[in-house]
Design an enzyme around this catalytic site. Sequence first.
Site, short mmCIF file in Angstrom:
data_model
loop_
_atom_site.label_atom_id
_atom_site.label_comp_id
_atom_site.label_asym_id
_atom_site.label_seq_id
_atom_site.Cartn_x
_atom_site.Cartn_y
_atom_site.Cartn_z
N TYR A 35 0.84 -1.20 0.00
CA TYR A 35 0.00 0.00 0.00
C TYR A 35 0.88 1.26 0.00
CZ TYR A 35 -3.72 3.22 1.54
OH TYR A 35 -4.62 4.27 1.64
N GLN A 84 3.04 7.37 15.57
CA GLN A 84 2.31 8.64 15.70
C GLN A 84 2.01 9.20 14.31
OE1 GLN A 84 5.00 11.30 17.74
NE2 GLN A 84 6.63 11.02 16.24
P1 NAD Z 1 -12.67 1.92 0.24
O1 NAD Z 1 -12.03 0.57 0.29
O2 NAD Z 1 -14.01 2.08 0.87
O3 NAD Z 1 -12.79 2.42 -1.26
C1 NAD Z 1 -11.94 2.01 -2.31
C2 NAD Z 1 -12.81 1.76 -3.54
O4 NAD Z 1 -11.96 1.38 -4.63
C3 NAD Z 1 -13.80 0.61 -3.33
O5 NAD Z 1 -15.07 0.96 -3.81
C4 NAD Z 1 -13.20 -0.52 -4.16
O6 NAD Z 1 -14.15 -1.46 -4.60
C5 NAD Z 1 -12.52 0.24 -5.27
N1 NAD Z 1 -11.43 -0.49 -5.91
C6 NAD Z 1 -10.41 -1.15 -5.32
N2 NAD Z 1 -9.60 -1.69 -6.24
C7 NAD Z 1 -10.11 -1.35 -7.46
C8 NAD Z 1 -9.72 -1.61 -8.79
N3 NAD Z 1 -8.64 -2.35 -9.08
N4 NAD Z 1 -10.48 -1.10 -9.80
C9 NAD Z 1 -11.60 -0.38 -9.53
N5 NAD Z 1 -12.01 -0.11 -8.28
C10 NAD Z 1 -11.28 -0.59 -7.26
O7 NAD Z 1 -11.62 2.93 0.87
P2 NAD Z 1 -11.73 4.49 1.15
O8 NAD Z 1 -11.43 4.69 2.57
O9 NAD Z 1 -12.97 5.05 0.59
O10 NAD Z 1 -10.47 5.03 0.34
C11 NAD Z 1 -10.59 5.67 -0.92
C12 NAD Z 1 -9.23 6.20 -1.36
O11 NAD Z 1 -8.74 7.14 -0.40
C13 NAD Z 1 -8.17 5.12 -1.50
O12 NAD Z 1 -7.37 5.39 -2.63
C14 NAD Z 1 -7.36 5.27 -0.23
O13 NAD Z 1 -6.03 4.86 -0.41
C15 NAD Z 1 -7.45 6.78 0.02
N6 NAD Z 1 -7.24 7.08 1.44
C16 NAD Z 1 -8.20 6.78 2.38
C17 NAD Z 1 -7.95 7.06 3.72
C18 NAD Z 1 -8.96 6.79 4.79
O14 NAD Z 1 -8.67 7.04 5.97
N7 NAD Z 1 -10.16 6.32 4.50
C19 NAD Z 1 -6.73 7.62 4.10
C20 NAD Z 1 -5.77 7.86 3.12
C21 NAD Z 1 -6.04 7.61 1.79
#
Ligand code: NAD
Length: 313
Positions: A144, A275
């Site tokens: 990741y 942290q």
């Molecule tokens: P989530 O798992 O709910 O959403 C990710 C989405 O991407 C899902 O709907 C999944 O089905 C889709 N997905 C995964 N692989 C795929 C692929 N190969 N092709 C098409 N779709 C695909 O997670 P989230 O928390 O909503 O995160 C969304 C984005 O934000 C991610 O890129 C994540 O890295 C980033 N992010 C989230 C957080 C957090 O705290 N939630 C923090 C930092 C970064």
Amino acid sequence: MRKVLVTGGAGFIGSHLCERLLNDGNEVICLDNFFTGSKENILHLLQKPYFELIRHDITMPFFIEVDEIYNLACPASPIHYQYNPIKTIKTSVMGAINMLGLAKRIKARILQASTSEVYGDPAVHPQTENYWGNVNPIGVRSCYDEGKRCAETLFFDYHRQNKVDIKVVRIFNTYGPRMHPNDGRVVSNFIVQALQNKDITIYGSGKQTRSFQYVDDLIEGMIRMMKTGSGITGPVNIGNPIEFTMIELAELVIKLTGSKSKLSFHALPDDDPVQRKPDIRYAQEVLNNWVPDVDLEQGLIKTIDYLKHKIKI
Ligand code: NAD
Ligand code: UDP
């Protein structure tokens, strides 16, 4: 009316973003392979005339005409991204190449949902955007962390080499309604455990810290970032700078749910950062004085309400 593509649009953050973009009068194309997302998250949008859902995996090329792309597709919780680590890194890297290639061809502006994980287990606190991080390249979180770092590299290379109009945001721990109850992240775990009066699973000593941002504050920051002038590429930290230990979070969740749960202590997962707290001065400067608005207690109340209905308590 602008046409906007949201990859990962059926996920937790993506579904809130699609909703906001539609409310702002855009046409939204949501692309998802439903690995961690679900149709349920966007069920309320499916009947809207300017919303379109496409099942597609971003590791495969995709062609469409749009004005803007938000690239969110990637599993985000450690349990999900470690389930198939090779697929996770492919999603970050090949997904970025496919989406950047598309943006280049159709001259669309593209925003990458990067992460505070690019800082790894940070030796600089709070984290500023010019800190290069402390990341293990061969550990269980690397698929990741390094995938997201490589995606950032690709974004900046497409920008320098092909003049692609890029925006990179580094998202810090975000929570809110539509988090998956079994997603394994700390906020959903603690709430579900507290609602069921089960032990609250603290990993390690519980003294490690995170800074939790409510999803609406993130969406506002992302929308503002997409609207910045083309001189602003980021990376920009988007997060809530108020830091909590996991024990403090557990105690607050117990209080707000009125739960009888007790804390239970378990092994700390490998490479778990000690942290994390964003320095958001740059975000405030370039995003029109953007600051997070929702405090942890307010945000937890809304999330508890959602999860209570979801798990039918
Ligand atoms: P989530 O798992 O709910 O959403 C990710 C989405 O991407 C899902 O709907 C999944 O089905 C889709 N997905 C995964 N692989 C795929 C692929 N190969 N092709 C098409 N779709 C695909 O997670 P989230 O928390 O909503 O995160 C969304 C984005 O934000 C991610 O890129 C994540 O890295 C980033 N992010 C989230 C957080 C957090 O705290 N939630 C923090 C930092 C970064
Ligand atoms: N954590 C915990 N109990 C849980 C789930 C997570 O104590 O049931 C801890 C985890 O070890 C980490 C912090 O909470 O220190 C945040 O974990 P999460 O998976 O939500 O996010 P990330 O580690 O990616 O920031």
